[in-house]
Enzyme design. Structure first.
Site, mmCIF file in Angstrom:
data_model
loop_
_atom_site.group_PDB
_atom_site.id
_atom_site.type_symbol
_atom_site.label_atom_id
_atom_site.label_comp_id
_atom_site.label_asym_id
_atom_site.label_seq_id
_atom_site.Cartn_x
_atom_site.Cartn_y
_atom_site.Cartn_z
ATOM 1 N N ASP A 182 -7.899 -30.776 32.378
ATOM 2 C CA ASP A 182 -8.866 -31.196 33.399
ATOM 3 C C ASP A 182 -9.404 -29.959 34.092
ATOM 4 O OD1 ASP A 182 -10.361 -32.350 35.364
ATOM 5 O OD2 ASP A 182 -8.744 -33.566 36.219
ATOM 6 N N ASP A 220 -15.281 -37.535 34.698
ATOM 7 C CA ASP A 220 -14.547 -37.970 35.886
ATOM 8 C C ASP A 220 -15.466 -37.872 37.109
ATOM 9 O OD1 ASP A 220 -12.813 -38.541 37.923
ATOM 10 O OD2 ASP A 220 -11.339 -37.007 37.467
ATOM 11 N N LYS A 276 -4.114 -28.835 34.683
ATOM 12 C CA LYS A 276 -5.283 -28.495 35.494
ATOM 13 C C LYS A 276 -5.774 -27.100 35.121
ATOM 14 C CE LYS A 276 -5.775 -32.076 38.307
ATOM 15 N NZ LYS A 276 -6.995 -32.890 38.286
ATOM 16 N N LYS A 336 -11.546 -44.195 39.043
ATOM 17 C CA LYS A 336 -10.689 -44.080 40.237
ATOM 18 C C LYS A 336 -11.313 -44.919 41.344
ATOM 19 C CE LYS A 336 -9.441 -39.264 39.292
ATOM 20 N NZ LYS A 336 -9.855 -37.865 39.563
ATOM 21 N N GLU A 351 -11.105 -33.402 30.756
ATOM 22 C CA GLU A 351 -11.830 -34.057 31.846
ATOM 23 C C GLU A 351 -12.801 -33.093 32.506
ATOM 24 O OE1 GLU A 351 -9.663 -36.264 34.966
ATOM 25 O OE2 GLU A 351 -8.020 -36.307 33.528
HETATM 26 MG MG MG Z 1 -9.970 -35.407 36.762
#
Ligand code: MG
Length: 366
Positions: free
Chosen positions: A189, A240, A161, A264, A215
């Site tokens: 991401d 995303d 992240k 998702k 991402e």
């Molecule tokens: Mg993501």
């Protein structure tokens, strides 16, 4: 087959705090539902509210779920599209709440067909679902230490992240790569954390590392800059937060704005719409990732069925319940085996939650 009642639970899961670019989550804000029918079949659904990404909280999902359950009472459980259209007509957005209902109907329908969900969705064989494991935002040295611990445990793909601060991000990747070596695949991401210039700066600085993709580098309102970033960036771009539904996917594909898409259910509103996203992506040779928020193994099992059913679901970010969930009250469902997510043989989704644990949760029955 008629829906007789729906149980809705505030399914909070205490967690080790987990930080991404937009904030920190201290517990998983999940909702669990069971839809009952007059034919002795019961479907389970779970969703995980992630307010920084979808704008929904556990409280909004709980409130919305009560309205959804009322809408569906005494209706046909086998008509998935008609049922989902009712939810969309009743309320725009609220896709996370909708996804639990979509999931429960798919569970009932797969059971009715006496098939595991992945076969009901058209899949034939199980496949290996090797998941990455996520390193949250922390001081670079601590992120590197966490990455090393994961690799020592057998992780071969790390998701890092980033997106809080450009120099921090470059330092973190340098330190992590130094600790884990270049045979470990990295995914990064930014969770919308960078401006266009920052994205160019960081991604250019990361060009020599073994990075599979980045991402969501920028805010979704900067989608018009994505095609230019995709041209410039040495790292492949995965959309995303910019892709909730197949209309978003078509828009980005037509603009040549991304290399990959992260699907998702919390964004798509469930399996029905996720299938549509995957279809438009597959046509455009855009591989998809199966991702999630902070779901337990109930929803994770549904993710695994979906990822198994479709060849174009190629990347797996399915460590949601490894991200510091302090309890696991799920019966059945997927298990992790050396970071591969393994599906059970049961029909339907094949997972449920322990009744004793459910009895401790706030609940309504409609
Ligand atoms: Mg993501």
């Amino acid at each position: 087959m008629t829906i007789t009642k729906t149980e809705i639970y505030k399914y909070s899961i205490p967690m080790v705090p987990f930080t991404i670019a937009t904030g920190t989550m201290h517990y998983a804000q999940n909702i669990f539902i069971r839809i009952y029918t007059d034919e002795d079949l019961t479907g389970v659904g779970e969703c995980s509210a992630f307010p920084m990404i979808t704008g929904e909280t556990q409280a909004t999902c709980f409130a919305m779920a009560k309205d959804f359950a009322l809408l569906w009472k005494d209706k046909d459980a086998l008509a998935i599209e008609v049922r989902m259209d009712e939810l969309h007509a009743f309320a725009v957005h609220n896709n996370t709440a909708k996804s639990a209902f979509d999931m429960a109907l798919h569970d009932i329908n797969a059971q009715h067909a006496a098939l595991p969900l992945y076969k009901f969705l058209g899949g034939t064989n199980k496949k290996q679902l090797l998941t990455d494991v996520t390193v949250g935002i922390n001081k670079p040295a601590q992120m590197a230490a966490a990455a090393k611990r994961f690799v020592e445990q057998g992780v071969s793909i790390l998701k890092i992240k980033l997106g809080k601060n450009v120099q921090h991000d470059i330092n973190a990747i340098n330190l992590i790569a130094g600790k884990v070596g270049d045979t470990i695949k990295l995914r990064v991401d930014a969770n919308q954390g960078w401006s266009y210039d920052e994205a160019v700066h960081v991604l250019t600085a990361l060009k020599d590392f073994n990075i599979e993709f980045c991402e969501q580098p920028m805010r979704s309102y900067n989608d018009h800059l994505l095609p230019m970033l995709k041209q410039t960036s040495p790292v492949k771009i995965m959309a995303d937060e910019s892709v909730f539904d197949h209309h978003d996917a078509v828009r980005l594909i037509e603009a040549d704005a991304c290399d990959y898409v992260n699907i998702k259910f919390a964004k798509s509103g469930g399996i029905l719409e996720a299938k549509k996203i995957n279809i438009v992506c597959e046509k455009a040779n855009i591989k998809c990732m199966m991702g999630g928020m902070l779901e337990s193994r109930v929803a994770l099992t549904a993710f695994a069925h979906f990822a198994t059913a479709f060849d174009n679901i190629y990347f797996y970010d399915m460590d949601t319940c490894m991200l510091g969930h302090k309890i696991d009250s799920v019966i059945g469902g997927v298990r992790y085996n050396n970071f591969c997510v393994e599906l059970p043989d049961a029909i339907g989704i094949g997972a449920d939650i322990d009744e004793t644990f459910l009895n401790t949760l706030e609940k309504v029955v409609i």
